[in-house]
Design an enzyme around this catalytic site. Sequence first.
Site, PDB file in Angstrom:
ATOM      1  N   CYS A  47       0.854  -1.201   0.000  1.00 47.10           N
ATOM      2  CA  CYS A  47       0.000   0.000   0.000  1.00 47.10           C
ATOM      3  C   CYS A  47       0.884   1.243   0.000  1.00 47.10           C
ATOM      4  O   CYS A  47       2.003   1.218   0.499  1.00 47.10           O
ATOM      5  CB  CYS A  47      -0.883  -0.041   1.248  1.00 47.10           C
ATOM      6  SG  CYS A  47      -1.868   1.445   1.535  1.00 47.10           S
ATOM      7  N   SER A  49       0.703   3.660   1.862  1.00 50.59           N
ATOM      8  CA  SER A  49       1.044   4.070   3.232  1.00 50.59           C
ATOM      9  C   SER A  49       2.381   3.459   3.671  1.00 50.59           C
ATOM     10  O   SER A  49       3.113   4.079   4.437  1.00 50.59           O
ATOM     11  CB  SER A  49      -0.063   3.659   4.207  1.00 50.59           C
ATOM     12  OG  SER A  49      -1.278   4.284   3.855  1.00 50.59           O
ATOM     13  N   HIS A  52       4.942   5.673   2.158  1.00 55.60           N
ATOM     14  CA  HIS A  52       5.103   6.964   2.851  1.00 55.60           C
ATOM     15  C   HIS A  52       6.202   6.856   3.913  1.00 55.60           C
ATOM     16  O   HIS A  52       6.914   7.819   4.174  1.00 55.60           O
ATOM     17  CB  HIS A  52       3.798   7.380   3.543  1.00 55.60           C
ATOM     18  CG  HIS A  52       2.718   7.857   2.614  1.00 55.60           C
ATOM     19  ND1 HIS A  52       2.970   8.482   1.418  1.00 55.60           N
ATOM     20  CD2 HIS A  52       1.360   7.818   2.706  1.00 55.60           C
ATOM     21  CE1 HIS A  52       1.822   8.788   0.831  1.00 55.60           C
ATOM     22  NE2 HIS A  52       0.833   8.386   1.585  1.00 55.60           N
ATOM     23  N   HIS A  68       0.910  -3.835   6.156  1.00 55.04           N
ATOM     24  CA  HIS A  68      -0.302  -3.797   6.984  1.00 55.04           C
ATOM     25  C   HIS A  68      -1.525  -4.278   6.217  1.00 55.04           C
ATOM     26  O   HIS A  68      -2.639  -4.025   6.629  1.00 55.04           O
ATOM     27  CB  HIS A  68      -0.520  -2.367   7.494  1.00 55.04           C
ATOM     28  CG  HIS A  68      -0.728  -1.387   6.381  1.00 55.04           C
ATOM     29  ND1 HIS A  68       0.310  -0.883   5.638  1.00 55.04           N
ATOM     30  CD2 HIS A  68      -1.850  -0.857   5.857  1.00 55.04           C
ATOM     31  CE1 HIS A  68      -0.173  -0.074   4.709  1.00 55.04           C
ATOM     32  NE2 HIS A  68      -1.476  -0.059   4.814  1.00 55.04           N
ATOM     33  N   CYS A 160      -6.600  -3.519   4.143  1.00 56.64           N
ATOM     34  CA  CYS A 160      -6.423  -2.058   4.073  1.00 56.64           C
ATOM     35  C   CYS A 160      -7.114  -1.450   2.865  1.00 56.64           C
ATOM     36  O   CYS A 160      -8.179  -0.888   2.973  1.00 56.64           O
ATOM     37  CB  CYS A 160      -4.953  -1.632   4.083  1.00 56.64           C
ATOM     38  SG  CYS A 160      -4.818   0.177   3.979  1.00 56.64           S
TER      39      CYS A 160
HETATM   40  P1  PAD Z   1      -1.401   4.957  -5.096  1.00 61.97           P
HETATM   41  O1  PAD Z   1      -0.077   5.592  -5.091  1.00 61.97           O
HETATM   42  O2  PAD Z   1      -1.555   3.596  -5.670  1.00 61.97           O
HETATM   43  O3  PAD Z   1      -2.465   5.904  -5.861  1.00 61.97           O
HETATM   44  C1  PAD Z   1      -2.376   7.300  -5.866  1.00 61.97           C
HETATM   45  C2  PAD Z   1      -2.848   7.812  -7.219  1.00 61.97           C
HETATM   46  O4  PAD Z   1      -2.830   9.237  -7.185  1.00 61.97           O
HETATM   47  C3  PAD Z   1      -1.956   7.394  -8.389  1.00 61.97           C
HETATM   48  O5  PAD Z   1      -2.743   6.815  -9.408  1.00 61.97           O
HETATM   49  C4  PAD Z   1      -1.317   8.711  -8.848  1.00 61.97           C
HETATM   50  O6  PAD Z   1      -1.076   8.759 -10.247  1.00 61.97           O
HETATM   51  C5  PAD Z   1      -2.354   9.734  -8.422  1.00 61.97           C
HETATM   52  N1  PAD Z   1      -1.812  11.075  -8.237  1.00 61.97           N
HETATM   53  C6  PAD Z   1      -0.609  11.435  -7.707  1.00 61.97           C
HETATM   54  N2  PAD Z   1      -0.489  12.769  -7.696  1.00 61.97           N
HETATM   55  C7  PAD Z   1      -1.627  13.281  -8.228  1.00 61.97           C
HETATM   56  C8  PAD Z   1      -2.099  14.597  -8.485  1.00 61.97           C
HETATM   57  N3  PAD Z   1      -1.352  15.668  -8.171  1.00 61.97           N
HETATM   58  N4  PAD Z   1      -3.326  14.738  -9.030  1.00 61.97           N
HETATM   59  C9  PAD Z   1      -4.073  13.655  -9.367  1.00 61.97           C
HETATM   60  N5  PAD Z   1      -3.688  12.377  -9.129  1.00 61.97           N
HETATM   61  C10 PAD Z   1      -2.470  12.194  -8.582  1.00 61.97           C
HETATM   62  O7  PAD Z   1      -1.890   4.984  -3.565  1.00 61.97           O
HETATM   63  P2  PAD Z   1      -2.992   4.128  -2.763  1.00 61.97           P
HETATM   64  O8  PAD Z   1      -4.214   4.010  -3.596  1.00 61.97           O
HETATM   65  O9  PAD Z   1      -2.358   2.904  -2.182  1.00 61.97           O
HETATM   66  O10 PAD Z   1      -3.243   5.127  -1.528  1.00 61.97           O
HETATM   67  C11 PAD Z   1      -3.768   6.430  -1.762  1.00 61.97           C
HETATM   68  C12 PAD Z   1      -3.632   7.293  -0.522  1.00 61.97           C
HETATM   69  O11 PAD Z   1      -4.486   6.779   0.510  1.00 61.97           O
HETATM   70  C13 PAD Z   1      -2.224   7.319   0.083  1.00 61.97           C
HETATM   71  O12 PAD Z   1      -1.930   8.609   0.587  1.00 61.97           O
HETATM   72  C14 PAD Z   1      -2.317   6.326   1.230  1.00 61.97           C
HETATM   73  O13 PAD Z   1      -1.349   6.566   2.219  1.00 61.97           O
HETATM   74  C15 PAD Z   1      -3.722   6.632   1.700  1.00 61.97           C
HETATM   75  C16 PAD Z   1      -4.354   5.558   2.528  1.00 61.97           C
HETATM   76  N6  PAD Z   1      -5.168   5.930   3.567  1.00 61.97           N
HETATM   77  C17 PAD Z   1      -5.770   5.014   4.337  1.00 61.97           C
HETATM   78  C18 PAD Z   1      -6.702   5.462   5.406  1.00 61.97           C
HETATM   79  O14 PAD Z   1      -7.067   4.656   6.281  1.00 61.97           O
HETATM   80  N7  PAD Z   1      -7.141   6.721   5.370  1.00 61.97           N
HETATM   81  C19 PAD Z   1      -5.581   3.671   4.121  1.00 61.97           C
HETATM   82  C20 PAD Z   1      -4.797   3.288   3.036  1.00 61.97           C
HETATM   83  C21 PAD Z   1      -4.170   4.225   2.244  1.00 61.97           C
HETATM   84 ZN    ZN Z   2      -2.751   0.792   3.581  1.00 65.60          ZN
END
Ligand code: PAD
Ligand code: ZN
Length: 360
Positions: A47, A49, A52, A68, A160
Amino acid sequence: MSTAGKVIKCKAAVLWETKKPFSIEDIEVAPPKAHEVRIKMVATGVCRSDDHVVAGNHHTPLPAVLGHEGAGIVESVGEEVTSVKPGDKVIPLFCPQCGNCRICKHPEGNLCVKRFTCKGKSIYNFMCTSTFSQYTVVDEMAVAKIDGASPLDKVCLIGCGFSTGYGSAVKVAKVTPGSTCAVFGLGGVGLSVIIGCKTAGAARIIAVDINKDKFAKAKELGATECINPLDYSKPIHEVIQEMTDGGVDFSFEVIGRIDTMMSSLLSSHAACGVSVVVGVPPHSQSLSVNPLLLLLGRTWKGAIFGGYKSKDSVPKLVADFMANKFPLEPLITHVLPFEKINEAFELLRSGKSIRTVLTF
Ligand code: PAD
Ligand code: ZN
Ligand code: ZN
């Protein structure tokens, strides 16, 4: 030969310092203490995260075993563990549910406060789960028993990414039938938001990403329009406002950037829009907001893990997957052996993968 009660030597991917690759090391995993569960991992997703932490945007004590979004089989349990037993298929919960704290007893809250006092800096602990290891030990409140017939190499995403995205739509935003939605970011989590919006009956789902290679899958999963902010000279929220008679009913930021959180907020209708923060922002960055943006009637909210109470909801989500209520397969673009973990992170960073599942 039973391993119960003994230290297990196994392979794990250790992150020694930020901005460096993982190294596969031999680690020792202690037997579970009282209220703990030792799990043999079978599969784990990768993921953003986790990345990060590697990138230094999210601080956690290092060295650590990250990961996770896993699924595995209980190897042994400590004293007083009652909810799982050896042989059970389980999903570790990065957002645990103790069942007794103020938030667990709250009808909506899901960020169990007990997690902040559990465990110290031990190498095997990240987000209470540490799934990038052949074996891991978690607290009983951070593990859910799931259907014994479930395919662990798919349902690990329920640990997740899928649940976070899907729940953000159906539970946090409470997307309504016939509504208009905008989803910023089409990774594994954003695409799961789209699945949730579609399930909830949204009429229009506008998918936003700067990587147009993500659009085909977004359409396959329910997006009705896909837009790339790089194709427009004006801010993308203005484009969305024009497309939707003033703004969408529900918007989601699923990237983890301050600027796109503001774009997402402004894309929701000023009088009736609901905007949900799902992406994790870089640590210590903040937004300043003109209160007028909320005064007219907008709602701005956020949630982790899709607002789900994890121990109660994960078994139900697995059951729903088994009953074909939603797909997970389209989110899994790559499957690699665990040892190729660095390749999996490169695929994520280069935008070539949605979810890579590592198998043990
Ligand atoms: P990912 O990196 O697979 O997807 C992110 C997407 O955003 C990609 O397709 C990128 O091309 C796109 N992107 C990047 N920059 C831009 C921009 N400026 N404008 C438009 N699009 C853009 O990530 P993911 O899907 O695994 O996770 C997404 C986020 O969610 C990430 O910050 C992660 O840490 C967070 C998350 N939060 C929780 C929660 O509980 N809130 C859980 C899991 C993940
Ligand atoms: Zn996650
Ligand atoms: Zn609790």
